[in-house]
Design a protein around this motif. Structure first.
Motif, PDB file in Angstrom:
ATOM      1  N   LEU A  73      74.031 158.901  77.222  1.00 17.59           N
ATOM      2  CA  LEU A  73      73.977 159.535  78.253  1.00 17.59           C
ATOM      3  C   LEU A  73      72.031 159.573  78.985  1.00 17.59           C
ATOM      4  CD1 LEU A  73      75.232 162.379  79.861  1.00 17.59           C
ATOM      5  CD2 LEU A  73      73.465 163.386  78.034  1.00 17.59           C
ATOM      6  N   ILE A  74      71.189 159.821  77.809  1.00 20.06           N
ATOM      7  CA  ILE A  74      69.538 159.535  78.428  1.00 20.06           C
ATOM      8  C   ILE A  74      69.808 157.875  79.000  1.00 20.06           C
ATOM      9  CG2 ILE A  74      66.766 159.701  77.719  1.00 20.06           C
ATOM     10  CD1 ILE A  74      68.652 161.592  75.495  1.00 20.06           C
ATOM     11  N   ILE A  75      69.874 157.125  78.381  1.00 28.07           N
ATOM     12  CA  ILE A  75      69.943 155.432  78.978  1.00 28.07           C
ATOM     13  C   ILE A  75      70.657 155.721  80.404  1.00 28.07           C
ATOM     14  CG2 ILE A  75      70.439 153.452  79.112  1.00 28.07           C
ATOM     15  CD1 ILE A  75      69.695 152.974  76.485  1.00 28.07           C
ATOM     16  N   GLY A  76      71.681 156.075  80.911  1.00 29.43           N
ATOM     17  CA  GLY A  76      72.824 156.104  82.364  1.00 29.43           C
ATOM     18  C   GLY A  76      72.446 156.701  82.788  1.00 29.43           C
ATOM     19  N   SER A  77      71.291 158.275  82.371  1.00 29.05           N
ATOM     20  CA  SER A  77      70.486 159.257  83.572  1.00 29.05           C
ATOM     21  C   SER A  77      69.744 158.905  84.352  1.00 29.05           C
ATOM     22  CB  SER A  77      71.046 160.316  82.620  1.00 29.05           C
ATOM     23  OG  SER A  77      69.774 160.591  82.054  1.00 29.05           O
ATOM     24  N   LEU A  78      69.025 157.693  83.032  1.00 31.02           N
ATOM     25  CA  LEU A  78      67.535 156.996  84.072  1.00 31.02           C
ATOM     26  C   LEU A  78      67.983 156.367  84.506  1.00 31.02           C
ATOM     27  CD1 LEU A  78      65.104 157.494  80.679  1.00 31.02           C
ATOM     28  CD2 LEU A  78      65.215 158.687  82.509  1.00 31.02           C
ATOM     29  N   ILE A  79      69.059 155.369  84.444  1.00 31.34           N
ATOM     30  CA  ILE A  79      69.100 154.051  85.210  1.00 31.34           C
ATOM     31  C   ILE A  79      68.997 155.076  86.491  1.00 31.34           C
ATOM     32  CG2 ILE A  79      70.670 152.407  85.484  1.00 31.34           C
ATOM     33  CD1 ILE A  79      70.090 151.715  82.675  1.00 31.34           C
ATOM     34  N   THR A  80      70.079 155.764  86.466  1.00 33.97           N
ATOM     35  CA  THR A  80      71.121 156.352  87.411  1.00 33.97           C
ATOM     36  C   THR A  80      69.813 156.568  88.376  1.00 33.97           C
ATOM     37  OG1 THR A  80      72.373 156.876  86.279  1.00 33.97           O
ATOM     38  CG2 THR A  80      73.082 157.784  88.735  1.00 33.97           C
ATOM     39  N   GLU A  81      69.029 157.687  87.356  1.00 37.35           N
ATOM     40  CA  GLU A  81      67.860 158.186  88.500  1.00 37.35           C
ATOM     41  C   GLU A  81      66.869 157.630  89.175  1.00 37.35           C
ATOM     42  OE1 GLU A  81      65.873 160.898  86.002  1.00 37.35           O
ATOM     43  OE2 GLU A  81      63.821 161.394  87.296  1.00 37.35           O
ATOM     44  N   PHE A  82      66.505 156.843  88.148  1.00 33.66           N
ATOM     45  CA  PHE A  82      65.358 155.099  89.234  1.00 33.66           C
ATOM     46  C   PHE A  82      66.342 154.482  89.757  1.00 33.66           C
ATOM     47  CE2 PHE A  82      63.008 156.150  85.505  1.00 33.66           C
ATOM     48  CZ  PHE A  82      61.607 156.813  85.738  1.00 33.66           C
ATOM     49  N   MET A  83      67.699 154.219  89.961  1.00 31.97           N
ATOM     50  CA  MET A  83      68.190 153.856  91.016  1.00 31.97           C
ATOM     51  C   MET A  83      68.798 154.597  92.369  1.00 31.97           C
ATOM     52  SD  MET A  83      70.834 151.318  88.836  1.00 31.97           S
ATOM     53  CE  MET A  83      72.204 151.418  90.012  1.00 31.97           C
ATOM     54  N   LEU A  84      68.709 156.143  92.256  1.00 37.77           N
ATOM     55  CA  LEU A  84      68.561 156.341  93.289  1.00 37.77           C
ATOM     56  C   LEU A  84      67.038 156.662  94.014  1.00 37.77           C
ATOM     57  CD1 LEU A  84      70.450 159.560  92.137  1.00 37.77           C
ATOM     58  CD2 LEU A  84      71.344 157.888  93.769  1.00 37.77           C
ATOM     59  N   LEU A  85      66.183 156.973  93.141  1.00 39.51           N
ATOM     60  CA  LEU A  85      64.812 156.809  93.613  1.00 39.51           C
ATOM     61  C   LEU A  85      64.715 155.477  95.094  1.00 39.51           C
ATOM     62  CD1 LEU A  85      62.699 158.328  90.830  1.00 39.51           C
ATOM     63  CD2 LEU A  85      63.683 159.149  92.218  1.00 39.51           C
ATOM     64  N   GLY A  86      65.095 154.160  93.767  1.00 34.86           N
ATOM     65  CA  GLY A  86      64.991 153.093  94.560  1.00 34.86           C
ATOM     66  C   GLY A  86      65.554 153.004  95.077  1.00 34.86           C
ATOM     67  N   LEU A  87      66.662 153.482  95.414  1.00 32.37           N
ATOM     68  CA  LEU A  87      67.361 153.260  96.727  1.00 32.37           C
ATOM     69  C   LEU A  87      66.915 153.941  97.960  1.00 32.37           C
ATOM     70  CD1 LEU A  87      70.315 151.842  97.638  1.00 32.37           C
ATOM     71  CD2 LEU A  87      71.134 154.576  97.796  1.00 32.37           C
ATOM     72  N   LEU A  88      66.714 155.497  97.526  1.00 36.71           N
ATOM     73  CA  LEU A  88      65.653 155.943  98.750  1.00 36.71           C
ATOM     74  C   LEU A  88      64.388 155.191  99.290  1.00 36.71           C
ATOM     75  CD1 LEU A  88      66.614 159.484  97.124  1.00 36.71           C
ATOM     76  CD2 LEU A  88      66.854 158.769  99.666  1.00 36.71           C
ATOM     77  N   ALA A  89      63.622 154.448  98.334  1.00 36.73           N
ATOM     78  CA  ALA A  89      62.169 154.280  98.452  1.00 36.73           C
ATOM     79  C   ALA A  89      62.896 152.953  99.336  1.00 36.73           C
ATOM     80  CB  ALA A  89      61.966 153.812  97.655  1.00 36.73           C
ATOM     81  N   GLY A  90      64.042 152.717  99.212  1.00 34.81           N
ATOM     82  CA  GLY A  90      64.176 151.235 100.305  1.00 34.81           C
ATOM     83  C   GLY A  90      64.811 151.626 101.524  1.00 34.81           C
ATOM     84  N   ILE A  91      65.185 152.920 101.389  1.00 33.85           N
ATOM     85  CA  ILE A  91      65.603 153.313 102.758  1.00 33.85           C
ATOM     86  C   ILE A  91      64.548 153.235 103.729  1.00 33.85           C
ATOM     87  CG2 ILE A  91      66.760 154.957 104.145  1.00 33.85           C
ATOM     88  CD1 ILE A  91      68.479 154.871 101.872  1.00 33.85           C
ATOM     89  N   LEU A  92      63.253 154.399 103.646  1.00 35.07           N
ATOM     90  CA  LEU A  92      62.152 154.894 103.508  1.00 35.07           C
ATOM     91  C   LEU A  92      61.295 153.642 104.098  1.00 35.07           C
ATOM     92  CD1 LEU A  92      61.427 158.106 102.050  1.00 35.07           C
ATOM     93  CD2 LEU A  92      60.967 157.500 104.501  1.00 35.07           C
ATOM     94  N   ALA A  93      61.321 153.009 102.916  1.00 32.98           N
ATOM     95  CA  ALA A  93      60.424 151.621 103.647  1.00 32.98           C
ATOM     96  C   ALA A  93      61.477 150.966 104.472  1.00 32.98           C
ATOM     97  CB  ALA A  93      60.336 150.661 101.954  1.00 32.98           C
ATOM     98  N   THR A  94      62.588 150.545 104.289  1.00 30.45           N
ATOM     99  CA  THR A  94      62.864 149.624 105.923  1.00 30.45           C
ATOM    100  C   THR A  94      62.339 151.011 107.265  1.00 30.45           C
ATOM    101  OG1 THR A  94      64.430 149.560 104.624  1.00 30.45           O
ATOM    102  CG2 THR A  94      64.873 148.739 106.806  1.00 30.45           C
ATOM    103  N   PHE A  95      62.765 151.749 107.165  1.00 28.20           N
ATOM    104  CA  PHE A  95      62.323 152.521 108.186  1.00 28.20           C
ATOM    105  C   PHE A  95      60.899 152.017 108.677  1.00 28.20           C
ATOM    106  CE2 PHE A  95      65.860 155.127 107.840  1.00 28.20           C
ATOM    107  CZ  PHE A  95      66.210 155.252 109.237  1.00 28.20           C
ATOM    108  N   ALA A  96      60.247 152.599 107.693  1.00 26.67           N
ATOM    109  CA  ALA A  96      58.580 152.681 108.043  1.00 26.67           C
ATOM    110  C   ALA A  96      57.899 150.556 108.584  1.00 26.67           C
ATOM    111  CB  ALA A  96      57.378 152.618 106.568  1.00 26.67           C
ATOM    112  N   ALA A  97      58.687 150.155 107.639  1.00 24.61           N
ATOM    113  CA  ALA A  97      58.761 148.745 107.359  1.00 24.61           C
ATOM    114  C   ALA A  97      58.361 148.128 109.216  1.00 24.61           C
ATOM    115  CB  ALA A  97      59.198 148.060 107.039  1.00 24.61           C
TER     116      ALA A  97
END
Ligand SMILES: Nc1ncnc2c1ncn2[C@@H]1O[C@H](COP(=O)(O)OP(=O)(O)OP(=O)(O)O)[C@@H](O)[C@H]1O
Ligand SMILES: [Mg+2]
Lengths: 834, 228
Positions: A753-777
């Motif tokens: 549960l913990i590993i799953g939720s942490l990975i999910t959370e970080f992947m979501l963070l990374g995904l969001l960051a990637g989308i934002l980064a694309t616009f900014a770039a």
């Protein structure tokens, strides 16, 4: 105090608290020092390589010997010099009067030639190529192998140039400054300058070009040019890379901007990494400070203690970082130097200064304020603060730290605009990400842990840690944006260079064709499978009036000379807008589109138009073969001159020009295997002049290939930096996550549960960051293309998937490692913690 | 019913092998109240952790209701804890980022109960904190935090409740209050209660007192004074 500082450092190191800070500082010093040194020396190497186009740093060209005082001045400034004389002469293989001579183009070279680069020679027509650093000795000549074939002579033969008897000692393959060679003017022969006098071939009025080559320190050269410039007349020409090889010069300039950008990005990444770890470190020292205070330490004591502590840390980090950075760039550069075949350029102190300053400035801006604040508040309050362990990164100190380092960088590179642009885009990103997230935090209160399954737990966690997450997202997206900007820019530059010199770029110019030759040329080119460009007529004309004003009155003498309008201009007509031309104003008329209702028009090259202040609708008067022709400016064209195709400043209607005397010209691509057949073409059309630019194109390609390689290497450096920063960013919330998740496990939460939720959370963070980064770039890239690189504006759809994907995978895997760390604790541990 | 059979626990430290628990054999029946006492460093906390399945011993077996904790993997034991165990820590260990109510909800969520809000509120009401539902741990006093921790321990209605010096960090009066709460709830929910304590009053409230010294049980007696 010093002892306590030392003890603190030791215990912190052992407990692992210091390690993250130490590693990020070390990383910063290493990579900033290494990369800036790498870039600096790489540029020197590339500049050195491209100087080979001139065989010198600068060349002074003149049709007659120059004032000897000029050369004395150059010696006075410690510039290296070499003299060259270029002329054409008959070349005899025997004293026999009946022997058939061949017209050759001779380069007579003095000592030291070439100042930069090497001469490639063979001992025999088919021997191994060897590179040598100087030309033939007195009494010797070197000649191209086709001359040996043509005259049926061997190495060692006695040959004659004018009255001089010389010995043929080597086969000449190439000189660094060959540039464009006139094939029709005969094979190249290299002789020594001292033999020219004995040959008696140069007399008053013969077509001779004198060159003086200079090389040396950039400052000395600039000084010399300052001194020389006012004394030059119309006849002398001062050549540098810029005006002799604009393609290479522009490529180097853009690469330089790329390098500066990459260096600033590495610095930004380094500052971010230090900011996070040093904030975390100082937060962890809150308790230490409180204990020291209760034990009676004054605030001065504490200040001194931490100054010592940080100083010790700084010194250790800088020493190791410098060493690692130096080794890193040395290793890569040694490889590069071997590939580029140039010596390793010297290393300046700047990179070391920059590396240390990055660490010092960010260490100070991110640790001292925290400690300073703690110094002044009572111990009891500190204990209370220590319990709320959330990490708070002060935005103001972030901006101060970045600004400090970027200022330093802009001093180093002289590119202030670039630094400002960087700072603005970073602030923009922070604003775009952090503030909305904070707003959200106040409006949507988090609702528990939602520990039902990993997905809902991840989403709930993201909401709950909105502030830290917003910070992390913006740091991730800054890193990704920097990477994307560099990748996008690299792609822009690569495609630009690719476009400039595509495969089958014309490698020969053919000029001085007469009307009846045109058909036979076309036939010949077709037979030889050459890729042929349009054949253009060429009419010599002189621009005399713009509207009612004489051209000489209108522009200052200086401008006039530079624009080339005082020389004769080549006028032509074209059936349609030529390929390397783009209209910038007005509209295009085809060559036959002139009629009574549509008076004579002229389409003007836009740079010339700007210089001469010619506008749409002006009427221009030309003097052609003692007649005048007036035409109205109907369009302005931007011309890309470096595409190796015929292009013209002035295009007019066919019917206005066709009665004037004209010659024709074209360019074509001929594969290397057929180069020897060019001689046949000259036999068919003896008056034609063939200009060979194949070796020049090869040389340009070679340099640009190396520049591209350098770009890739630098990009790789930055990529590593980005990954490291992203991993470090994940550490921000690791402490509080570790404790929280151990409690959850004690209460019955599974590792899954913990590993799953942490990975999910970080992947979501990374995904969001990637989308934002694309616009900014994309925004940053547009700005760079427009204001800095002078590149065509374009979006990069090929990058749109990259940042989200990178974010997802890098942050996801960093999250996975973090999750493993978080769950490595046995829940039993909780029973032993207070 | 919890059974310990010949449980030994070693720890490798810098000073050599450390024997923390030595040949412990013990049976705790359902519904019992057990106090574990002994001097500092004797191994009480370690034993309690083993009973709760927070760690496994170096050798020996721990069997709860017929299932062997020592052969389970980490996640199986986590599920066992979620279903059957409540734990009160000496230093509370509430999650700072969650409100009092959310903290109490947590074990319910972990046990798969998604509609536990009313129950959680009821428990907080029972410990007298119905007016502090939305407060964060940092806004609560030590005693209040421990009451939230007790509500959390009982929330998922575990069969077994463990407490390690639940009053260790509290003053006398608050400590008494916490003890009363613990036993009240225990009676209501018929939980098996095992606690570690230094306080004779607290120990005497339990029907059974186990004394361990040096990792060994030196006395195990059932008190005549039953239910207070
Ligand atoms: N991880 C560990 N590493 C080293 N020694 C440990 C570890 N865990 C426990 N010990 C040692 O085991 C012994 C028993 O520890 P435990 O915490 O069970 O004692 P305790 O009876 O709870 O003591 P106290 O009453 O002081 O809480 C102690 O001597 C302790 O130092
Ligand atoms: Mg204990």
């Amino acid at each position: 105090m010093f002892k306590i500082a030392w003890r603190f450092l030791r215990t912190d190191w052992r407990s692992g608290e210091l390690r993250l800070l130490f590693m990020s500082l070390l990383l910063a010093v290493t990579i900033v020092t290494g990369l800036t040194a790498f870039v600096e020396r790489l540029q020197l190497m590339l500049a050195g390589e491209s100087s080979q186009f001139l065989a010198a740093d600068r060349v002074l060209k003149s049709p007659q010997p120059v004032n000897p005082l000029w050369l004395d001045k150059a010696s006075g400034l410690n510039l290296q010099q070499a003299a060259l004389i270029n002329f054409q002469s008959m070349f005899y293989a025997s004293v026999d009067v009946d022997a058939e001579p061949v017209l050759v183009s001779i380069k007579a070279a003095g000592e030291n030639y070439p100042l930069i680069g090497e001469l490639k020679t063979r001992p025999q027509p088919y021997g191994e190529i060897t590179a040598v650093k100087s030309g033939p000795a007195v009494g010797e000549v070197w000649a191209e192998s086709r001359l040996l074939q043509q005259m049926n002579i061997d190495i060692g033969a006695q040959v004659y140039i004018g009255d001089a008897q010389l010995k043929l000692t080597k086969v000449l393959v190439s000189e660094p400054d060959r540039g464009a060679g006139f094939i029709s003017m005969g094979p190249r022969v290299l002789m020594h300058l001292q033999d020219v006098a004995a040959s008696n071939v140069i007399s008053e009025g013969s077509r001779v070009s004198y060159s003086w080559l200079f090389a040396g320190d950039k400052k000395a050269i600039d000084l010399y040019w300052q001194w020389l410039k006012p004394q030059l007349t119309d006849r002398e020409k001062w050549l540098d890379l810029e005006n002799s090889q604009p393609t290479v010069a522009v490529a180097l300039q853009r690469a330089k901007t790329f390098f500066v950008l990459a260096s600033s990005m590495i610095i930004v990444l380094a500052v971010i990494a230090i900011a996070m770890s040093s904030t975390r470190y100082s937060q962890r020292h809150i308790k230490h400070i409180a204990v020291l205070k209760t034990l009676g330490a004054t605030s001065t004591d504490i200040k001194r203690l931490y100054t010592y502590l940080l100083l010790l840390l700084f010194i250790a980090v800088v020493c190791i970082g410098w060493l690692l950075g130096f080794l890193l760039q040395q290793l890569v550069l040694m490889q590069a130097a071997a590939v580029l075949d140039v010596a390793l350029p010297p290393l300046s102190l700047w990179p070391f200064l920059l590396g240390a300053a990055t660490a010092l400035i960010s260490l100070m801006t991110f640790t001292l304020p925290v400690i300073d604040k703690l110094r002044s508040i009572p111990a009891v309050r500190i204990f209370q603060q220590a319990s709320s362990q959330e990490l708070k990164l002060s935005l103001t100190s972030a901006v101060i730290g970045l600004a400090g380092v970027l200022l330093l960088l802009s001093l180093y590179t002289g590119q202030i605009l670039l630094s400002v642009l960087m700072l603005l885009s970073l602030t923009f990103l922070l604003a775009v990400v952090v503030f909305p997230a904070r707003l959200l935090l106040t409006f949507i209160p988090a609702k528990g842990l939602k520990a039902r399954n990993w997905w809902s737990m991840a989403v709930a966690n993201m909401q709950r840690r909105l502030w830290v997450n917003a910070l992390q997202i913006s740091l991730f997206s800054i890193s990704l944006m920097l990477l994307l900007v560099l990748i996008g820019l690299r792609d822009n530059l690569f495609s630009q260079w690719q476009e400039q010199l595509p495969a089958e770029t014309p490698n020969f110019f053919l000029v001085n064709l007469q009307q009846p030759d045109v058909a036979s040329v076309e036939q010949w080119l077709q037979n030889h499978a050459a890729k042929q460009e349009t054949i253009y007529p060429m009419i010599r004309g002189r621009l005399v009036r713009i509207n009612d004003k004489l051209v000489r009155e209108r522009v200052s003498k200086e401008d006039f000379k530079r624009s080339g309008a005082d020389r004769e201009l080549n006028l032509s007509w074209a059936d349609s807008l030529p390929p390397d031309n783009t209209l910038t104003a007005g509209s295009w008329h085809d060559a036959d589109a002139s009629s009574a209702s549509n008076p004579t028009w002229v389409s003007v090259e836009s740079k010339l138009a700007k210089k001469l202040e010619i506008k749409l609708g002006d009427s221009l008067t030309f003097m052609i073969a003692a007649q005048t022709l007036t035409a109205k400016v109907s369009s302005l064209r931007e011309v890309e001159w470096d595409r190796m195709r015929p292009n013209f400043y002035m295009l007019l209607p066919k019917q206005s020009l066709q009665m004037f005397p004209k010659t024709y010209m074209t360019s074509f691509y001929l594969p290397a295997s057929k180069h020897k057949d060019i001689v046949n073409l000259l036999k068919i059309i003896p008056t034609a002049i063939v200009i060979e630019i194949d070796s020049m194109i090869k040389q340009i390609r070679h340099v640009i290939h190396h520049v591209s390689l350098a770009l890739q290497l630098v990009l790789f450096f930055v990529f590593i930096g980005v990954i490291l920063v992203m991993f470090a960013t994940v550490q921000i919330s690791l402490d509080s996550r570790k404790k929280e998740n151990t409690v959850i496990r004690a209460l019955g939460g599974t590792k899954k549960l913990i590993i799953g939720s942490l990975i999910t959370e970080f992947m979501l963070l990374g995904l969001l960051a990637g989308i934002l980064a694309t616009f900014a770039a994309e925004l940053v890239l547009l700005a760079l293309q427009k204001w800095l690189m002078d590149l065509p504006l374009q979006l990069h759809p090929e990058l749109w998937y990259l940042a989200p994907l990178l974010g997802l995978s890098i942050v996801g895997s960093a999250g996975f490692l973090a999750a493993r760390k978080v769950t490595a604790v046995v829940p039993m541990q909780l029973l032993r913690e207070n | 019913m919890i059974q310990l059979r010949d449980v030994n626990h070693h720890i490798c430290s810098v000073d050599g092998d450390l024997e923390i628990l030595k040949a412990i054999t013990l049976q705790i029946d359902a519904g019992e109240t057990v106090a574990i006492t002994g001097s500092s460093g004797s191994g009480k906390t370690t034993l309690l952790g083993m009973l709760a399945g927070l760690d496994i011993p170096t050798s020996g077996e721990i069997v709860v209701e017929g299932s062997n904790l020592t052969t389970m993997n980490e996640d199986q034991r986590a599920l066992f804890r979620a279903k059957s165990v409540g734990f009160v820590f000496q230093s509370f260990h509430l999650l700072d980022a969650l409100t009092a109510l959310e903290n109490v909800l947590l074990p319910l969520e972990l046990a798969g109960n998604n509609q536990g809000e009313a129950e959680a509120k009821a428990f907080l009401e029972q410990v007298g904190l119905s007016h502090r539902l939305k407060h964060y741990p940092s806004q609560l006093s030590g005693g209040e935090q421990q009451r939230v921790a007790i509500a959390r321990a009982f929330a998922a209605k575990p069969q077994y409740l463990f407490a390690d010096e639940p009053t260790g960090n509290l003053d006398q009066a608050t400590g008494s209050h916490i003890i009363d709460l613990l036993f009240d709830l225990n009676r209501q929910h018929k939980t098996t209660l095992v606690l570690v304590t230094h306080e004779p009053r607290l120990a005497s409230l339990c029907r059974r007192q186990i004394v361990i010294e040096n990792g060994q049980i030196i006395s195990d007696k059932k008190s005549e004074l039953s239910d207070v």
